[in-house]
Design an enzyme around this catalytic site. Structure first.
Site, PDB file in Angstrom:
ATOM      1  N   HIS A 352      23.933  40.731 -20.612  1.00 56.81           N
ATOM      2  CA  HIS A 352      22.415  40.858 -20.258  1.00 56.81           C
ATOM      3  C   HIS A 352      21.691  41.773 -20.779  1.00 56.81           C
ATOM      4  O   HIS A 352      20.335  41.566 -21.123  1.00 56.81           O
ATOM      5  CB  HIS A 352      22.541  41.100 -18.633  1.00 56.81           C
ATOM      6  CG  HIS A 352      23.022  39.789 -18.140  1.00 56.81           C
ATOM      7  ND1 HIS A 352      24.185  39.338 -17.669  1.00 56.81           N
ATOM      8  CD2 HIS A 352      21.945  38.678 -17.842  1.00 56.81           C
ATOM      9  CE1 HIS A 352      24.019  38.135 -17.249  1.00 56.81           C
ATOM     10  NE2 HIS A 352      22.797  37.729 -17.296  1.00 56.81           N
ATOM     11  N   CYS A 665      19.765  25.451 -21.242  1.00 56.59           N
ATOM     12  CA  CYS A 665      19.026  26.678 -20.945  1.00 56.59           C
ATOM     13  C   CYS A 665      19.819  27.834 -21.352  1.00 56.59           C
ATOM     14  O   CYS A 665      19.577  29.033 -21.338  1.00 56.59           O
ATOM     15  CB  CYS A 665      18.334  26.902 -19.733  1.00 56.59           C
ATOM     16  SG  CYS A 665      19.385  27.078 -18.459  1.00 56.59           S
TER      17      CYS A 665
HETATM   18  C1  PEP Z   1      24.140  29.859 -18.840  1.00 58.65           C
HETATM   19  O1  PEP Z   1      25.120  30.396 -18.436  1.00 58.65           O
HETATM   20  O2  PEP Z   1      24.131  29.245 -19.864  1.00 58.65           O
HETATM   21  C2  PEP Z   1      22.848  30.402 -18.296  1.00 58.65           C
HETATM   22  C3  PEP Z   1      21.663  30.064 -18.944  1.00 58.65           C
HETATM   23  O3  PEP Z   1      22.828  31.366 -17.321  1.00 58.65           O
HETATM   24  P1  PEP Z   1      23.317  32.886 -17.606  1.00 58.65           P
HETATM   25  O4  PEP Z   1      23.343  33.191 -19.063  1.00 58.65           O
HETATM   26  O5  PEP Z   1      22.181  33.751 -17.006  1.00 58.65           O
HETATM   27  O6  PEP Z   1      24.575  33.132 -16.963  1.00 58.65           O
END
Ligand code: PEP
Ligand code: MG
Length: 738
Positions: A352, A665
C-alpha cells in the site's frame, strides 16, 4: 580495558595506528594470542583491517565473502560465536595467508551500530579454550565502542569504506520517476557519542532518572482522553507500560553501566543484544515484545541524548525519505511539497505504501537491500525509480546525467499532456476506457490532469487507514460527497471497505491470524459486522444527494455473499425512504473478481451484478499462491503468462456473453505491455494509477486492436511459453509504444 580504549582514542594518530594499538590491548587484556578486527566493505565482504597475532601481511588482503567463514557467520547472525575448536565448525574457512592454522579456539562478536553489522571483532587462542560468559560480554562492550569510533570517523580507513561515494544499490521500482535530493531517515538514528563513563554513579543516576521520566510519559499517554477509554488500543499501551517496568531489562542496563558505560551506551548495548537475540526468531510474540522494547529504548536514548524524532522536523526542500519499511499513513504524514522520492529496504509493487507513492507521484524504489547501511542523514542521493536504482552520494557526472533524464521525462510528460484530451482509441477505431484508481482526496486533481474517463476504483479503506480512530459516519459522507463533486459527470466506483490482510487498521481489534491474506477480511468482515457496511452504504447514498452511486464489493468468494450484501443495501434504502432522504437516481452494484473460486461461478455471478472488475493483484496472488507482500515470492510469477491470460480471457468472454461490463483495476492495467495484452483478450475498460494513463493511452493510440486480438488468440491456443517476449516482439514489429 575501557580506560585503555579511551586513551587510545584520545591519541593524535591516524585510524590505522589506533586500530593496531587497540588489537594489541584487547589481546593482552583477554589473554588471547590473536585479536583481529574485520570491517564490512562496499561489496559486503569482511576485510581484515587490523590484527595482533595473525600474519600482518594479511591486513587489507584477506577478504571473506558475505557469509563466508566464522567471521561471516558472526556477521550474518549478528551474535557472538564462541568455539573451543574452530576447525570443527562447518562454517570454518581456512585462509593460509593469515597463518591461523595453529589456533584452536575462536570468539567473534559483531561490531554493530543501530542494528547494522559493520564489522566483526575476534580473539583466538592456541589452546582449546572456552571463553566465559563475562569474557564474551567484555568483548561485546569493546565492539560497541569500536562501532562508535568507526561511525564517528575516528578510524579513517574503516570509515572511508562505508562512506565511499558513487555506489549503486539495485532494488525494484515501486513508483516511476527520477529524482535527486538529500536523505532524511524516516526513523532517525540516535547516535551515542559518549560511550565511556567518567563517573559510574552519576551514570546510574542518569539512567534511573530517564527511566522515571519514561514511565511518567507513558502514564500521561494512558490518561489522555483519546486513549483512556478501554479497548484494544489501551491494552496495547498497558502492555507497553508493563515493559517499562520490566525488571530484567532494567537490570541488564544497570549492569552495563556498572561495567563503565554511560547511561545511553548501556541502553544501546542492551538494545543491540536484544535485537541480536530476536533477529533469528520469527515467533510473532517475541517480535512484538522486541518492538515494544526497541521503541522504549529509542525513547530512553532520545531522553538521554536530548535528541528528538524526525517527526515534525524541518525537512529539506528536496527530501528523499529512506526507511526499512513504511505504512501508507506514515508517508502521508510528511509535507508532500518536500518529498522528492522514497527508498525502502522492503516493499513490494502492490504494497500500500507503493500505491500511495504512485498516487502522490513520488518516485519510489523498494527492496533496496541494505540501503540503510549505506546512507545517512543529508547524504546526496539520486533515485532512478525507472531502473529501480539508487545512486548513493553520486558523482557530479551522474547527477548531471540524471538531470538530463529528468528533462527527458518532462518532455515525455508534455507529450502525454498533449494527448490528454484525445480519445484512447486504437488505430482501427476501438475505444478503450481508461479509468484511474484513487483512494484519497489528494488523488482527485489527477482526474482532470490525466483526462481519465472516471475513477474505476476508489479504495475507501484509505480514509480509514490514515485515520487514528474510526472515521465517523459524517466524516465518511463528507469525503464521498467531495469525491462525487470532483468527478462531476464522470463515473466513480466506490469499493466497500477492504480491510484486513495487508490493510491493517491500528485501532481495530482483530485476533492474530496465521494467514491474514486468506483470513477475516473485506466482505467477510463486512458481513460479520453489518453495521460497518451499512454505515458506509448510508454515508454513500446520503453523499450522492440523488446522483448515481456505484459500489463494488471486494474479495467475494461465493455468490451468496452478493445476495447478503444486497440485503444490507436494501435495508439502508428502506431506512432512507422512511426518513425522507433523496435516493440516488441509480444504484449500481458490482463485485471484484479476486478470488479464483469466483471464476467457476461466473454464470451465476453475472446475472446478480451490474458490473465486475478484476482485482488482478489479489487474483494473481491467489492463483500462484504467492503472497503479494512477500518480497521473496511476489515477483516470481509473470502476469503475462499463459495461466493468467487464460483466466482473464475466460472472464472477459463470459462477461461479453452475459453483456455485463467488465474492467480490470489491478496494477497490471497500468503497464503498457500488459494493457496491450488485456486489449488483445477483449478488455475495453481498465483502471490504473493516474501516472500510467499517459503511457497506456500512447500505447493504445499506436495499436491495431484486431491484430493484437489475433496474436492473443493464437498465443493462447498454442500455449506460448515466454508470453512476455512474444508480446514484446509483436510491439517492436508493429511499432506499438510500450
Ligand atoms: C487488486 O487486488 O487487484 C485490487 C485492485 O485491490 P487492492 O490492490 O486494493 O487489493
Ligand atoms: Mg484486492
Amino acid at each position: 580495558m575501557l580506560r585503555r580504549l579511551r586513551e587510545t582514542m584520545a591519541l593524535q594518530e591516524g585510524g590505522e595506528v589506533k586500530l593496531a594499538r587497540i588489537v594489541v590491548d584487547i589481546a593482552a587484556n583477554m589473554v588471547a594470542e590473536v585479536c583481529s578486527i574485520y570491517v564490512r566493505r562496499r561489496d559486503e565482504s569482511m576485510e581484515l583491517a587490523a590484527t595482533e597475532g595473525l600474519n600482518p601481511e594479511a591486513v587489507h588482503n584477506t577478504h571473506l565473502a558475505r557469509g563466508e567463514g566464522l567471521v561471516g557467520l558472526v556477521a550474518m547472525r549478528a551474535e557472538a560465536v564462541n568455539l573451543p575448536e574452530a576447525r570443527e565448525h562447518p562454517s570454518f574457512s581456512y585462509r593460509p595467508e593469515t597463518g591461523e592454522e595453529v589456533f584452536h579456539s575462536f570468539l567473534g562478536v559483531p561490531i554493530q551500530r543501530q542494528g547494522r553489522v559493520i564489522g566483526v571483532l575476534t580473539v583466538q587462542n592456541r589452546t582449546q579454550r572456552h571463553y566465559m560468559e563475562e569474557e564474551v560480554e567484555a568483548l561485546q562492550i569493546v565492539a560497541m565502542v569500536l562501532a562508535e569510533m568507526i561511525a564517528s570517523d575516528q578510524l579513517g580507513s574503516a570509515q572511508a569504506v562505508s562512506r565511499s561515494a558513487g555506489q549503486v544499490v539495485r532494488g525494484v521500482s515501486l513508483s516511476d520517476g527520477v529524482a535527486h535530493g538529500h536523505v532524511v531517515l524516516h526513523v532517525p538514528r540516535v547516535a551515542v557519542d559518549t560511550l565511556i563513563a567518567d563517573d559510574i554513579e552519576h551514570e546510574t543516576r542518569r539512567l534511573a532518572d530517564a527511566i522515571e521520566r519514561l514511565r511518567a510519559t507513558i502514564d500521561d499517554m494512558l490518561s489522555r482522553g483519546d486513549v483512556a477509554r478501554a479497548g484494544e488500543h489501551r491494552d496495547v499501551l498497558e502492555a507497553y507500560r508493563m515493559f517499562a517496568h520490566d525488571r530484567g531489562w532494567i537490570r541488564r542496563m544497570n549492569e552495563a553501566v556498572a561495567t563503565g558505560l554511560t547511561a545511553e551506551a548501556a541502553v544501546a548495548k542492551v538494545q543491540n543484544d536484544t535485537r541480536a537475540r530476536v533477529v533469528n526468531h520469527t515467533a510473532p510474540f517475541l517480535r512484538e515484545r522486541f518492538n515494544d522494547l526497541n521503541d522504549l529504548s529509542n525513547r530512553l536514548l532520545r531522553m538521554l541524548t536530548g535528541r528528538s524524532t524526525a517527526v515534525g522536523e524541518e525537512l529539506p526542500d528536496d527530501t528523499v525519505l529512506v526507511a526499512h519499511s513504511m505504512g501508507p499513513a506514515e508517508l502521508l504524514d510528511y509535507d508532500q511539497e518536500k518529498i522528492r522520492a522514497l527508498i525502502l529496504e522492503e516493499g513490494g509493487h502492490a504494497s500500500h505504501v507503493a500505491i500511495v507513492a504512485r498516487a502522490l507521484g513520488v518516485p519510489a524504489v523498494g527492496q533496496a537491500d541494505g540501503i540503510l547501511n549505506r546512507l545517512d542523514t543529508s547524504d546526496p542521493v539520486v533515485v532512478d525509480a525507472e531502473a529501480g536504482e539508487v545512486h548513493v552520494r553520486p558523482s557530479p557526472d551522474i547527477v548531471s546525467g540524471y538531470k538530463d533524464k529528468e528533462r527527458l521525462k518532462a518532455q515525455r510528460e508534455a507529450r502525454y499532456a498533449k494527448i490528454k484530451n484525445r480519445a484512447a482509441r486504437t488505430k482501427d477505431g476501438v475505444e478503450i476506457e481508461l479509468h484511474m484508481n484513487a483512494g484519497l482526496l489528494v488523488d482527485l486533481p489527477y482526474l482532470r490532469e490525466t483526462g481519465a474517463a472516471g475513477i474505476g476504483l476508489f479504495r475507501t479503506e484509505f480514509q480509514f487507514m490514515i485515520a487514528s480512530t474510526f472515521p465517523r459516519p459524517d466524516e465518511q459522507q463528507k469525503m464521498y460527497a467531495e469525491v462525487l463533486d470532483a468527478v462531476g459527470d464522470k463515473p466513480v466506483v466506490f469499493r466497500s471497505l477492504d480491510i484486513g490482510g495487508d490493510k491493517v487498521l491500528p485501532y481495530l481489534r482483530s485476533s492474530h491470524e496465521e494467514n491474514p491474506a486468506l483470513g477475516w477480511r473485506a466482505i467477510r468482515m463486512a458481513l460479520d459486522r453489518p453495521a460497518l457496511l451499512r454505515t458506509q452504504f448510508r454515508a454513500l447514498m446520503r453523499a450522492a444527494q440523488g446522483r448515481e452511486v456505484r459500489v463494488m464489493l471486494p474479495m467475494v468468494s461465493d455468490v451468496s455473499e452478493i445476495q447478503a450484501a444486497r440485503e444490507l443495501i436494501d435495508k439502508e434504502v428502506r431506512h432512507m425512504v422512511l426518513h425522507g432522504y433523496t435516493l440516488p437516481k441509480r444504484l449500481q452494484l458490482g463485485v471484484m473478481i479476486e478470488v479464483p473460486a469466483l471464476v467457476w461461478q461466473l454464470d451465476r455471478l453475472f446475472p446478480l451484478v451490474d458490473f465486475v472488475s478484476v482485482g488482478s493483484n489479489d487474483l494473481l496472488q491467489f492463483l500462484f499462491a504467492a503472497d503479494r507482500t512477500n518480497l521473496q515470492v511476489a515477483q516470481r510469477f509473470d502476469p503475462l503468462s499463459y495461466p493468467v491470460l487464460r483466466v482473464l480471457d475466460e472472464i472477459a468472454r463470459k462477461a461479453r456473453e452475459h453483456e455485463v461490463p467488465v474492467t480490470l483495476c489491478g496494477e497490471m492495467a497500468g503497464s503498457p505491455i500488459e494493457a496491450m495484452a488485456l486489449v488483445g483478450i477483449g478488455f475495453r475498460s481498465i483502471s490504473m494509477a493516474p501516472s500510467s494513463i499517459g503511457p497506456v493511452k500512447a500505447m493504445i493510440r499506436s495499436l491495431d486492436s484486431s491484430t493484437v486480438e489475433q496474436l492473443l488468440k493464437d498465443a493462447l491456443s498454442a500455449e506460448i511459453d515466454d508470453m512476455r517476449k512474444h508480446l514484446e516482439g509483436f510491439a517492436a514489429k508493429y511499432d506499438v509504444e510500450i
